[in-house]
Design a protein around this motif. Structure first.
Motif, PDB file in Angstrom:
ATOM      1  N   ARG A   1     -35.740  -6.083  -3.056  1.00  0.00           N
ATOM      2  CA  ARG A   1     -35.021  -6.798  -4.110  1.00  0.00           C
ATOM      3  C   ARG A   1     -33.809  -7.538  -3.557  1.00  0.00           C
ATOM      4  NH1 ARG A   1     -35.887  -4.695  -9.344  1.00  0.00           N
ATOM      5  NH2 ARG A   1     -38.132  -4.370  -9.557  1.00  0.00           N
ATOM      6  N   THR A   2     -33.157  -6.958  -2.546  1.00  0.00           N
ATOM      7  CA  THR A   2     -32.037  -7.595  -1.860  1.00  0.00           C
ATOM      8  C   THR A   2     -32.209  -7.246  -0.379  1.00  0.00           C
ATOM      9  OG1 THR A   2     -30.463  -5.739  -1.851  1.00  0.00           O
ATOM     10  CG2 THR A   2     -30.596  -7.043  -3.887  1.00  0.00           C
TER      11      THR A   2
ATOM     12  N   ASP B   1     -25.914  -8.263  -6.826  1.00  0.00           N
ATOM     13  CA  ASP B   1     -26.215  -6.878  -6.511  1.00  0.00           C
ATOM     14  C   ASP B   1     -26.818  -6.118  -7.695  1.00  0.00           C
ATOM     15  OD1 ASP B   1     -25.240  -6.950  -3.829  1.00  0.00           O
ATOM     16  OD2 ASP B   1     -23.199  -6.926  -4.623  1.00  0.00           O
TER      17      ASP B   1
ATOM     18  N   TYR C   1     -29.620  -5.701  -8.955  1.00  0.00           N
ATOM     19  CA  TYR C   1     -30.991  -6.000  -8.526  1.00  0.00           C
ATOM     20  C   TYR C   1     -32.028  -5.760  -9.621  1.00  0.00           C
ATOM     21  CZ  TYR C   1     -31.447  -0.958  -8.330  1.00  0.00           C
ATOM     22  OH  TYR C   1     -31.479   0.366  -8.687  1.00  0.00           O
TER      23      TYR C   1
END
Length: 430
Positions: free
Chosen positions: A207-208, A340, A342
């Motif tokens: 996701r990140t 962030d 996510y």
């Protein structure tokens, strides 16, 4: 208790945990000779039960020793393991090869339990979870006397001013109670579930750059409740376990979902985020934790999730939906920046699906679809929340600040739910 963090060697057969009570092994726990009260009562009760909220005589003696140990805790921990491995060298194999991230956990957990000796409800809940969890390490009742000997040796060496015969008797009684609770919990769990499960990675989604959503398929039915967590071991770091919350309610297909953030020097988290791929096989411990929803009531929920602490919060939302509740649920999800957050889009889709759900993004800085600041501040500035049950998950600092905020807005402590922030029980660098 987060240590020992090991199992028998990967691929070895599980060792059954004998339900034999500690009484047969008590003789190996050091008992001071000739000290009044040194023979522990049958049920391990302290010599002077607390009256009107006052600490028991044993608790006073134990806390006096703990206060002296505090400034030299590192040396006491080293002494504990030196005595343990010298007396039982075969136990070293139950621990990870590198002890730097592990060495304090077992000793700290024993000290924590001893300090809570008077609060039998909290003590039993804490130790029962630890006893059940330790099955995955291959822990056996015959290991407990050696731990008791090492514990008393470390306290004796590093609390020389406050240590005496009465202190030794108090610690022996406390450890007898501690170990018996853990052994009984493990023996009861032995009749219900295996010590661990094998689980194949079926989906790995980044996701990140440092967060992955990982879906696994266990090799047999895995019963758990939304809001609980488990311990995960990877094939790359045998005997190193890290706790992760389930990111969904139980699913009809039996799949389990975890949200993992790779942290600096985190052996397990780095491997799960940057190395794991579909087809890899992990090991899971038994489910644990009591941050679950009471479906016998319809009280509204206030949920606070920071970072990957959103995983159990999302599971709780799904759980409420699956039970057909229409109770009000407000979710505050926090991060450094909206980038962030996510899982925000997925939470907003749930909000559009369920009219009883409200999602409130909170970021420390930058552009956002929600509020700027920190979750505790956002909670204080909104509401009212005094009629809600509260749930918190995230970094320990956020949980501590969140609890203060929730109490400030009128939520009584008995309606504030979170898992331990000391460590470990829950603070694992992996």
């Amino acid at each position: 208790m987060d240590a020992p963090t090991g199992d028998p060697a990967a691929g070895s057969p599980q060792q059954p945990l004998s339900p034999r009570p500690l009484r047969a092994a008590r003789a190996a726990i050091p008992q001071p000779a000739g000290v009044p009260g040194s023979d522990p009562p049958q049920e391990g009760e302290p010599t002077a039960p607390p009256q009107d909220g006052e600490p028991s005589a044993d608790a006073v003696l134990i806390r006096r020793n703990l206060a002296e140990i505090g400034p030299r805790a590192d040396r006491a921990t080293a002494h504990f393991y030196a005595v343990l491995f010298l007396g039982r060298p075969e136990l070293r194999e139950m621990f990870p090869a590198a002890m730097d991230a592990q060495r304090e956990r077992l000793f700290h957990a024993l000290l924590t339990a001893a300090e809570r000796f008077d609060d039998r409800v909290a003590l039993t809940a804490y130790l029962s979870d630890l006893g059940r969890g330790h099955r995955r390490y291959g822990t056996h009742p015959t290991h407990y006397p050696a731990l008791g000997e090492a514990l008393l040796a470390a306290v004796r060496r590093h609390a020389p001013v406050t240590w005496d015969g009465e202190s030794e008797a108090a610690w022996a009684r406390a450890y007898t109670t501690i170990s018996q609770i853990m052994i009984d919990a493990a023996a009861a769990e032995e009749t219900r579930s295996p010590a661990w499960w094998q689980a194949e990675v079926v989906v790995h989604e980044r996701r990140t750059p440092d967060i992955a959503v990982i879906t696994v398929r266990p090799d047999r039915a895995y019963p758990f409740l939304a809001g609980q967590y488990t311990a995960v071991e990877t094939p790359w770091w045998p005997r190193v376990w890290r706790q992760y919350s389930f990111a969904s309610a139980p699913r009809p297909d039996g799949l389990l979902v975890f949200h993992v953030r790779a942290v600096p020097a985190g052996w397990v988290s780095q491997a799960l985020v940057h190395r794991a791929v579909p087809g890899d096989v992990l090991r899971l411990g038994a489910p644990a934790g009591a941050m679950t929803v009471d479906h016998t009531t319809h009280t509204g929920l206030l949920c606070l999730g920071g970072g990957t602490g959103m995983a159990p919060i999302r599971a709780l939302v799904e759980d409420v939906a699956e039970h057909g509740d229409r109770r009000r649920v407000d979710v505050f999800c926090g991060a450094r920046s909206e980038r962030d957050l996510y899982d925000l889009d997925a939470m907003l889709r749930l909000q559009r699906t369920y009219p009883w759900l409200a999602v409130h993004p909170v970021v420390a800085s930058g552009r956002t679809r929600g509020r700027t600041g920190e979750i505790p501040q956002a909670v204080r500035e909104t509401g009212p929340w005094d009629e809600r049950d509260a749930y918190l998950a995230g970094p320990p600092g956020m949980i501590r600040r969140g609890v203060h905020a929730l109490r400030d807005v009128g939520i009584p402590v008995e309606r504030i739910h979170h898992d331990a922030v000391e460590e470990p029980v829950l603070t694992d660098p992996g």
